[in-house]
Design a protein around this motif. Structure first.
Motif, PDB file in Angstrom:
ATOM      1  N   TYR A   1     -58.623 -66.263   6.121  1.00 39.87           N
ATOM      2  CA  TYR A   1     -57.425 -66.341   6.958  1.00 39.87           C
ATOM      3  C   TYR A   1     -56.421 -67.391   6.472  1.00 39.87           C
ATOM      4  O   TYR A   1     -55.209 -67.171   6.529  1.00 39.87           O
ATOM      5  CB  TYR A   1     -57.836 -66.637   8.398  1.00 39.87           C
ATOM      6  N   GLN A   2     -56.922 -68.516   5.978  1.00 36.02           N
ATOM      7  CA  GLN A   2     -56.003 -69.576   5.562  1.00 36.02           C
ATOM      8  C   GLN A   2     -55.697 -69.558   4.062  1.00 36.02           C
ATOM      9  O   GLN A   2     -54.615 -69.981   3.655  1.00 36.02           O
ATOM     10  CB  GLN A   2     -56.568 -70.947   5.938  1.00 36.02           C
ATOM     11  N   TYR A   3     -56.644 -69.100   3.259  1.00 38.37           N
ATOM     12  CA  TYR A   3     -56.469 -69.196   1.817  1.00 38.37           C
ATOM     13  C   TYR A   3     -56.104 -67.862   1.162  1.00 38.37           C
ATOM     14  O   TYR A   3     -55.186 -67.810   0.352  1.00 38.37           O
ATOM     15  CB  TYR A   3     -57.738 -69.749   1.167  1.00 38.37           C
ATOM     16  N   LEU A   4     -56.811 -66.793   1.478  1.00 39.68           N
ATOM     17  CA  LEU A   4     -56.554 -65.527   0.790  1.00 39.68           C
ATOM     18  C   LEU A   4     -55.334 -64.795   1.327  1.00 39.68           C
ATOM     19  O   LEU A   4     -54.587 -64.179   0.557  1.00 39.68           O
ATOM     20  CB  LEU A   4     -57.787 -64.616   0.888  1.00 39.68           C
ATOM     21  N   LEU A   5     -55.115 -64.834   2.625  1.00 38.10           N
ATOM     22  CA  LEU A   5     -53.992 -64.086   3.192  1.00 38.10           C
ATOM     23  C   LEU A   5     -52.649 -64.572   2.664  1.00 38.10           C
ATOM     24  O   LEU A   5     -51.687 -63.796   2.595  1.00 38.10           O
ATOM     25  CB  LEU A   5     -54.005 -64.176   4.721  1.00 38.10           C
ATOM     26  N   THR A   6     -52.575 -65.839   2.287  1.00 30.90           N
ATOM     27  CA  THR A   6     -51.296 -66.386   1.821  1.00 30.90           C
ATOM     28  C   THR A   6     -50.854 -65.760   0.497  1.00 30.90           C
ATOM     29  O   THR A   6     -49.751 -65.205   0.418  1.00 30.90           O
ATOM     30  CB  THR A   6     -51.364 -67.911   1.704  1.00 30.90           C
ATOM     31  N   PRO A   7     -51.656 -65.810  -0.569  1.00 32.24           N
ATOM     32  CA  PRO A   7     -51.217 -65.132  -1.799  1.00 32.24           C
ATOM     33  C   PRO A   7     -51.125 -63.619  -1.659  1.00 32.24           C
ATOM     34  O   PRO A   7     -50.255 -62.998  -2.276  1.00 32.24           O
ATOM     35  CB  PRO A   7     -52.274 -65.544  -2.833  1.00 32.24           C
ATOM     36  N   ILE A   8     -52.000 -63.027  -0.862  1.00 36.60           N
ATOM     37  CA  ILE A   8     -51.886 -61.577  -0.634  1.00 36.60           C
ATOM     38  C   ILE A   8     -50.499 -61.258  -0.082  1.00 36.60           C
ATOM     39  O   ILE A   8     -49.827 -60.323  -0.544  1.00 36.60           O
ATOM     40  CB  ILE A   8     -52.978 -61.086   0.340  1.00 36.60           C
ATOM     41  N   SER A   9     -50.051 -62.051   0.892  1.00 37.81           N
ATOM     42  CA  SER A   9     -48.736 -61.835   1.494  1.00 37.81           C
ATOM     43  C   SER A   9     -47.620 -62.040   0.482  1.00 37.81           C
ATOM     44  O   SER A   9     -46.656 -61.269   0.418  1.00 37.81           O
ATOM     45  CB  SER A   9     -48.548 -62.774   2.686  1.00 37.81           C
ATOM     46  N   ASP A  10     -47.728 -63.099  -0.319  1.00 38.69           N
ATOM     47  CA  ASP A  10     -46.705 -63.379  -1.328  1.00 38.69           C
ATOM     48  C   ASP A  10     -46.580 -62.232  -2.328  1.00 38.69           C
ATOM     49  O   ASP A  10     -45.476 -61.879  -2.756  1.00 38.69           O
ATOM     50  CB  ASP A  10     -47.056 -64.662  -2.081  1.00 38.69           C
ATOM     51  N   TYR A  11     -47.699 -61.662  -2.731  1.00 39.37           N
ATOM     52  CA  TYR A  11     -47.685 -60.644  -3.772  1.00 39.37           C
ATOM     53  C   TYR A  11     -47.372 -59.247  -3.239  1.00 39.37           C
ATOM     54  O   TYR A  11     -47.236 -58.310  -4.011  1.00 39.37           O
ATOM     55  CB  TYR A  11     -49.035 -60.614  -4.490  1.00 39.37           C
ATOM     56  N   LEU A  12     -47.268 -59.112  -1.920  1.00 40.58           N
ATOM     57  CA  LEU A  12     -46.976 -57.803  -1.312  1.00 40.58           C
ATOM     58  C   LEU A  12     -45.556 -57.706  -0.769  1.00 40.58           C
ATOM     59  O   LEU A  12     -45.221 -56.729  -0.108  1.00 40.58           O
ATOM     60  CB  LEU A  12     -47.952 -57.532  -0.161  1.00 40.58           C
ATOM     61  N   ARG A  13     -44.734 -58.698  -1.030  1.00 37.90           N
ATOM     62  CA  ARG A  13     -43.416 -58.741  -0.418  1.00 37.90           C
ATOM     63  C   ARG A  13     -42.551 -57.565  -0.858  1.00 37.90           C
ATOM     64  O   ARG A  13     -42.325 -57.343  -2.050  1.00 37.90           O
ATOM     65  CB  ARG A  13     -42.740 -60.066  -0.762  1.00 37.90           C
ATOM     66  N   VAL A  14     -42.053 -56.831   0.106  1.00 33.78           N
ATOM     67  CA  VAL A  14     -41.231 -55.656  -0.174  1.00 33.78           C
ATOM     68  C   VAL A  14     -39.914 -56.051  -0.832  1.00 33.78           C
ATOM     69  O   VAL A  14     -39.321 -55.272  -1.585  1.00 33.78           O
ATOM     70  CB  VAL A  14     -40.982 -54.860   1.129  1.00 33.78           C
TER      71      VAL A  14
ATOM     72  N   LEU B   1     -57.707 -48.372   2.357  1.00 34.52           N
ATOM     73  CA  LEU B   1     -56.594 -48.999   1.655  1.00 34.52           C
ATOM     74  C   LEU B   1     -56.790 -50.515   1.570  1.00 34.52           C
ATOM     75  O   LEU B   1     -56.307 -51.163   0.640  1.00 34.52           O
ATOM     76  CB  LEU B   1     -55.279 -48.684   2.371  1.00 34.52           C
ATOM     77  N   LEU B   2     -57.510 -51.088   2.527  1.00 31.00           N
ATOM     78  CA  LEU B   2     -57.690 -52.533   2.578  1.00 31.00           C
ATOM     79  C   LEU B   2     -58.853 -53.028   1.720  1.00 31.00           C
ATOM     80  O   LEU B   2     -58.846 -54.182   1.274  1.00 31.00           O
ATOM     81  CB  LEU B   2     -57.901 -52.983   4.020  1.00 31.00           C
TER      82      LEU B   2
ATOM     83  N   ILE C   1     -58.448 -50.916 -10.612  1.00 29.50           N
ATOM     84  CA  ILE C   1     -59.345 -51.998 -10.205  1.00 29.50           C
ATOM     85  C   ILE C   1     -58.481 -53.209  -9.875  1.00 29.50           C
ATOM     86  O   ILE C   1     -57.692 -53.656 -10.706  1.00 29.50           O
ATOM     87  CB  ILE C   1     -60.348 -52.337 -11.329  1.00 29.50           C
ATOM     88  N   TRP C   2     -58.616 -53.739  -8.675  1.00 27.86           N
ATOM     89  CA  TRP C   2     -57.749 -54.833  -8.231  1.00 27.86           C
ATOM     90  C   TRP C   2     -58.584 -55.964  -7.658  1.00 27.86           C
ATOM     91  O   TRP C   2     -59.677 -55.752  -7.161  1.00 27.86           O
ATOM     92  CB  TRP C   2     -56.721 -54.349  -7.221  1.00 27.86           C
ATOM     93  N   ASP C   3     -58.051 -57.186  -7.791  1.00 28.90           N
ATOM     94  CA  ASP C   3     -58.787 -58.325  -7.264  1.00 28.90           C
ATOM     95  C   ASP C   3     -58.340 -58.632  -5.835  1.00 28.90           C
ATOM     96  O   ASP C   3     -57.441 -57.990  -5.288  1.00 28.90           O
ATOM     97  CB  ASP C   3     -58.709 -59.529  -8.208  1.00 28.90           C
ATOM     98  N   LEU C   4     -58.970 -59.629  -5.236  1.00 30.37           N
ATOM     99  CA  LEU C   4     -58.819 -59.870  -3.801  1.00 30.37           C
ATOM    100  C   LEU C   4     -57.396 -60.167  -3.370  1.00 30.37           C
ATOM    101  O   LEU C   4     -57.035 -59.922  -2.221  1.00 30.37           O
ATOM    102  CB  LEU C   4     -59.723 -61.035  -3.378  1.00 30.37           C
ATOM    103  N   THR C   5     -56.560 -60.702  -4.258  1.00 29.28           N
ATOM    104  CA  THR C   5     -55.194 -61.045  -3.865  1.00 29.28           C
ATOM    105  C   THR C   5     -54.191 -59.950  -4.174  1.00 29.28           C
ATOM    106  O   THR C   5     -53.026 -60.081  -3.804  1.00 29.28           O
ATOM    107  CB  THR C   5     -54.732 -62.334  -4.571  1.00 29.28           C
ATOM    108  N   GLN C   6     -54.610 -58.895  -4.836  1.00 26.52           N
ATOM    109  CA  GLN C   6     -53.667 -57.887  -5.325  1.00 26.52           C
ATOM    110  C   GLN C   6     -53.814 -56.559  -4.585  1.00 26.52           C
ATOM    111  O   GLN C   6     -54.133 -55.526  -5.174  1.00 26.52           O
ATOM    112  CB  GLN C   6     -53.855 -57.691  -6.832  1.00 26.52           C
ATOM    113  N   ALA C   7     -53.579 -56.602  -3.279  1.00 26.41           N
ATOM    114  CA  ALA C   7     -53.731 -55.408  -2.455  1.00 26.41           C
ATOM    115  C   ALA C   7     -52.734 -54.323  -2.816  1.00 26.41           C
ATOM    116  O   ALA C   7     -52.933 -53.151  -2.474  1.00 26.41           O
ATOM    117  CB  ALA C   7     -53.594 -55.778  -0.980  1.00 26.41           C
ATOM    118  N   ALA C   8     -51.644 -54.670  -3.513  1.00 26.98           N
ATOM    119  CA  ALA C   8     -50.717 -53.637  -3.970  1.00 26.98           C
ATOM    120  C   ALA C   8     -51.393 -52.671  -4.918  1.00 26.98           C
ATOM    121  O   ALA C   8     -50.954 -51.528  -5.080  1.00 26.98           O
ATOM    122  CB  ALA C   8     -49.509 -54.287  -4.658  1.00 26.98           C
ATOM    123  N   GLY C   9     -52.498 -53.110  -5.551  1.00 22.40           N
ATOM    124  CA  GLY C   9     -53.252 -52.212  -6.419  1.00 22.40           C
ATOM    125  C   GLY C   9     -53.796 -51.008  -5.671  1.00 22.40           C
ATOM    126  O   GLY C   9     -53.868 -49.897  -6.219  1.00 22.40           O
TER     127      GLY C   9
END
Length: 474
Positions: free
Chosen positions: A96-109, A202-203, A130-138
């Protein structure tokens, strides 16, 4: 088949994926590694083909509009509603505090990078993403291109674990005024932009490639494909002093690459470790830079090298002292070494720094302080246009406690707690690991478990079959 990797722009995320990418390429598959900005050059250094996404000069986490982590009050409120134990809260805070932040940054429309990834997938038509934990756009790229979607996690999966807990109590979360699925909320705008259904798959992908040795991974409902973590640490000429064996027991001291980019002073841990090592009849190779040393002077038996691939130094060592990072832990397991893991046992929950300097005009102490938008050697705090939030980091690596617990439970090493132990006690712990045969036996047992996991080359036929099954149903 065509395989696209979506990777966080950091070597801590790139290097664990390289052996699998090479295994696929060596089996005759086309492989591309996509990441942000100027990181393409680092990918190219691995011998694999990069796909550059967006502006070469832009870095999501090193800018004035870098997103801030979620605050401690709401993180604790979630944990209360979810009924988490003290240990379980640590996994939740990590998500919630560490992973969601970069995920959000890398998903910005409003940024071109995620769109560039998705456009490339539409044009190139991969069979597997194949995508890593911060790259949900994958996952979105996989869906719009008709590819199979898989995540690769580096020894444990706090995202899958947290989503399972959220799914068990949606009504209670809603009644408490909390978002029942904050990851879905973050992924939703980009998914909606491309007309992609926002479902659980998707998640978390259609399966998760899990590199954890048995006993370290978190329990999740995701479909898992085990794969051995083969250490890749970059390429560099082997220094001449490594050619011959050391005349004394050699210890590698490695406190990580990622924290020294954001945290100055290494939480005052480095001076204590250096002092503890000074009176031992050992040769120490310390991969430390000036940010970590922060003025500390190494004793004569310590050789400083800012960076050296671990797969060069560890095979020559009798033991390794490290910060508890998953990559260093796995490299030590592969090298069959006893481990001394630095771990303070404190919570990893991020807190706001509230104290002001006592003296008017005095500089604030930056030891252990994290600020969004700052990376030493890239962008300093003096370059920020706004007053940043100052976060107090725990004086340990985020995964240090699970790693140290695992090492101790297998008899493969000990914990070094610079907050609770004196320099003399740290020294005796190091001496014990070097002299007592049981630690070498424990390391051998952990190494044997690691060897039993399927190597990346062994997993390639599994991925071929699973990808073909997905493609047939679409």
């Amino acid at each position: 088949m065509k395989v696209l990797f979506a990777i966080d722009p950091s070597i801590a995320h790139l290097y664990p994926m390289v052996p699998l990418a090479w295994a696929l390429q060596n089996a005759g598959h086309e492989v591309r590694l996509a990441s942000f900005g100027g990181f393409a050059d680092r990918i190219a250094e691995t011998g694999l083909t990069p796909v550059q996404l967006g502006d070469e000069e832009w870095a999501a986490r090193v800018s004035d509009d870098a997103l801030e982590p979620n605050g401690p009050e709401q993180a604790q409120q979630y944990a209360d509603v979810l009924g988490l134990t003290a240990d379980e809260r640590e996994y939740w805070y990590l998500f919630y505090q560490y992973l969601l932040t970069p995920i959000s940054d890398y998903l910005r429309v409003d940024r071109p990078e995620p769109h560039a990834l998705i456009r490339f997938a539409q044009d190139w038509q991969p069979d597997l993403v194949i995508w890593d934990l911060t790259q949900a756009a994958g996952a979105i790229a996989a869906r719009v291109s008709g590819a199979a979607s898989a995540r690769l996690v580096f020894a444990w999966d706090p995202t899958g674990w947290s989503l399972d807990r959220l799914a068990a109590r949606p009504d209670e979360l809603t009644a408490a005024g909390l978002d029942p699925n904050p990851l879905a909320t973050v992924v939703g705008p980009l998914a909606e932009h491309y007309g992609v259904e926002l479902d659980h798959e998707l998640l978390v992908g259609q399966w998760t490639m899990d590199t954890a040795p048995p006993g370290l991974s978190l329990p999740t409902t995701t479909r898992k494909v085990p794969v051995r973590y083969v250490p890749y640490n970059g390429a560099a000429p082997m220094p001449e002093w490594l050619h011959a064996p050391s005349s004394r027991p050699r210890i590698c001291l490695s406190l990580g690459e990622s924290y020294r980019r954001f945290i100055r002073g290494d939480f005052n841990r480095t001076p204590m470790l250096l002092e503890a090592l000074a009176e031992l009849d050992v040769e120490v190779v310390a991969t430390l830079n000036e940010v970590q040393l922060d003025g500390a002077v190494p004793p004569p038996n310590v050789r400083l090298v800012e960076y050296l691939p671990l797969n060069q130094i560890l095979p020559t060592c009798a033991a390794v002292i490290h910060h508890g990072g998953l990559g260093t832990f796995q490299a030590a397991v592969a090298a069959n070494l006893p481990q001394l893991v630095c771990d303070t046992l404190e919570s990893i929950m991020l807190r706001f720094e509230e104290a002001e300097p006592e003296e008017p005009g005095a500089e604030r102490d930056d030891t252990g302080v994290y600020r969004s938008g700052v990376e030493y050697g890239v962008r300093g705090p003096e370059e920020q246009e706004k007053e940043p939030v100052r976060w107090v980091m725990p004086a340990k690596k985020l995964e240090a406690t699970p790693v140290s617990d695992y090492v101790i439970s297998r008899g493969a090493g000990v914990r070094l707690n610079h907050q609770a132990q004196t320099v003399a006690e740290l020294r005796e712990s190091i001496r014990a690991v070097l002299t007592e045969p049981s630690y070498r036996q424990g390391a051998q047992a952990v190494h044997d478990v690691w060897r039993a996991l399927p190597a990346p080359a062994d997993v390639v036929p599994v991925l071929e079959t699973m990808t073909a099954d997905v493609r047939r149903t679409r």
